[in-house]
Design a protein around this motif. Structure first.
Motif, mmCIF file in Angstrom:
data_model
loop_
_atom_site.group_PDB
_atom_site.id
_atom_site.type_symbol
_atom_site.label_atom_id
_atom_site.label_comp_id
_atom_site.label_asym_id
_atom_site.label_seq_id
_atom_site.Cartn_x
_atom_site.Cartn_y
_atom_site.Cartn_z
ATOM 1 N N ALA A 122 -0.374 -7.263 8.995
ATOM 2 C CA ALA A 122 -0.252 -7.688 7.596
ATOM 3 C C ALA A 122 -1.321 -7.035 6.731
ATOM 4 C CB ALA A 122 -0.361 -9.204 7.504
ATOM 5 N N VAL A 123 -2.544 -6.942 7.235
ATOM 6 C CA VAL A 123 -3.618 -6.296 6.473
ATOM 7 C C VAL A 123 -3.340 -4.807 6.324
ATOM 8 C CG1 VAL A 123 -6.065 -5.643 6.613
ATOM 9 C CG2 VAL A 123 -5.388 -7.997 6.988
ATOM 10 N N ASN A 124 -2.767 -4.213 7.340
ATOM 11 C CA ASN A 124 -2.480 -2.780 7.302
ATOM 12 C C ASN A 124 -1.395 -2.447 6.283
ATOM 13 O OD1 ASN A 124 -2.999 -0.199 8.139
ATOM 14 N ND2 ASN A 124 -1.531 -0.255 9.818
ATOM 15 N N SER A 125 -0.558 -3.416 5.946
ATOM 16 C CA SER A 125 0.506 -3.150 4.985
ATOM 17 C C SER A 125 0.021 -3.215 3.534
ATOM 18 C CB SER A 125 1.663 -4.121 5.190
ATOM 19 O OG SER A 125 1.246 -5.430 4.880
ATOM 20 N N VAL A 126 -1.161 -3.789 3.280
ATOM 21 C CA VAL A 126 -1.738 -3.799 1.931
ATOM 22 C C VAL A 126 -2.215 -2.383 1.625
ATOM 23 C CG1 VAL A 126 -3.553 -4.782 0.487
ATOM 24 C CG2 VAL A 126 -2.388 -6.205 2.155
ATOM 25 N N PRO A 127 -1.862 -1.813 0.462
ATOM 26 C CA PRO A 127 -2.088 -0.390 0.219
ATOM 27 C C PRO A 127 -3.528 0.110 0.353
ATOM 28 C CG PRO A 127 -0.627 -1.279 -1.426
ATOM 29 C CD PRO A 127 -1.110 -2.425 -0.618
ATOM 30 N N LEU A 128 -4.509 -0.498 -0.298
ATOM 31 C CA LEU A 128 -5.855 0.059 -0.312
ATOM 32 C C LEU A 128 -6.767 -0.560 0.735
ATOM 33 C CD1 LEU A 128 -7.539 2.109 -1.846
ATOM 34 C CD2 LEU A 128 -8.210 0.306 -3.413
ATOM 35 N N LEU A 129 -6.430 -1.721 1.234
ATOM 36 C CA LEU A 129 -7.306 -2.456 2.134
ATOM 37 C C LEU A 129 -7.617 -1.733 3.451
ATOM 38 C CD1 LEU A 129 -8.856 -5.042 1.981
ATOM 39 C CD2 LEU A 129 -6.935 -6.220 3.000
ATOM 40 N N PRO A 130 -6.678 -1.053 4.106
ATOM 41 C CA PRO A 130 -7.031 -0.371 5.359
ATOM 42 C C PRO A 130 -8.105 0.697 5.172
ATOM 43 C CG PRO A 130 -4.672 -0.574 5.216
ATOM 44 C CD PRO A 130 -5.229 -1.022 3.911
ATOM 45 N N LYS A 131 -8.073 1.421 4.071
ATOM 46 C CA LYS A 131 -9.085 2.462 3.838
ATOM 47 C C LYS A 131 -10.456 1.840 3.587
ATOM 48 C CE LYS A 131 -6.354 5.881 4.306
ATOM 49 N NZ LYS A 131 -6.448 6.713 5.480
ATOM 50 N N VAL A 132 -10.489 0.713 2.867
ATOM 51 C CA VAL A 132 -11.758 0.030 2.627
ATOM 52 C C VAL A 132 -12.325 -0.497 3.942
ATOM 53 C CG1 VAL A 132 -12.813 -1.982 1.511
ATOM 54 C CG2 VAL A 132 -11.199 -0.564 0.247
#
Length: 162
Positions: free
Chosen positions: A111-121
């Motif tokens: 679910a976190v990986n599907s949020v656009p900017l959150l994985p890079k942060v």
């Protein structure tokens, strides 16, 4: 007539174009075509029987050098350890809880990986923490010794020997 011509032009535009030459999708090189014994310049019939047999490769292993695990021995060892456990229900409960925790964490990570900017942060946070850990514990000899003593103390605390 004009409607027919425009519909034919539209279908001609939207039809996918096939390449004239088939494209290669693999990164592997092409192998030369297999030559049969009648078309090759060195037919197999030209070699004597002993020469053909010497070209065969055989692989074997002896049981003495084998490092396979005896399953019967492994099962008896596991059975002895299970019989030595005093509180079996607690072990089963902890094991089931661990499986559920891994399953839930994989769902949360997805679910976190599907949020656009959150994985890079989060990747930047992980890189920063890794850099700090290397600087704090792995760069200098004294800090490596400190890390080793911390790990040994944690092992003793987990094992219950402290």
């Amino acid at each position: 007539m004009a409607a027919t011509a425009s519909s034919m032009a539209t279908t001609a535009v939207f039809m996918p174009r096939l390449p004239a030459k088939p494209t290669r999708c693999s990164a592997l090189p092409y192998l030369p075509p297999r030559l049969s014994s009648t078309t090759s310049s060195f037919p197999l019939k030209a070699f004597p029987e002993s020469r053909r047999l010497s070209l065969q490769i055989r692989a074997s292993s002896s049981e003495e050098t084998s490092t396979s695990v005896d399953t019967g021995e492994l099962l008896t060892d596991l059975k002895e350890k299970w019989d030595a456990v005093e509180n079996k229900s607690t072990v089963i409960l902890y094991g089931g809880g661990a499986i559920v925790a891994v399953w839930l964490s994989s769902i949360i990570v997805g679910a976190v990986n599907s949020v656009p900017l959150l994985p890079k942060v989060l990747e930047l946070v992980g890189l920063g923490y890794t850099g700090w850990f290397v600087y704090r514990y792995l760069l200098f000899k004294s800090s490596r010794k400190e890390l080793a003593t911390d790990i040994e103390a944690l092992k003793k605390k987990i094992a219950g020997t402290e």
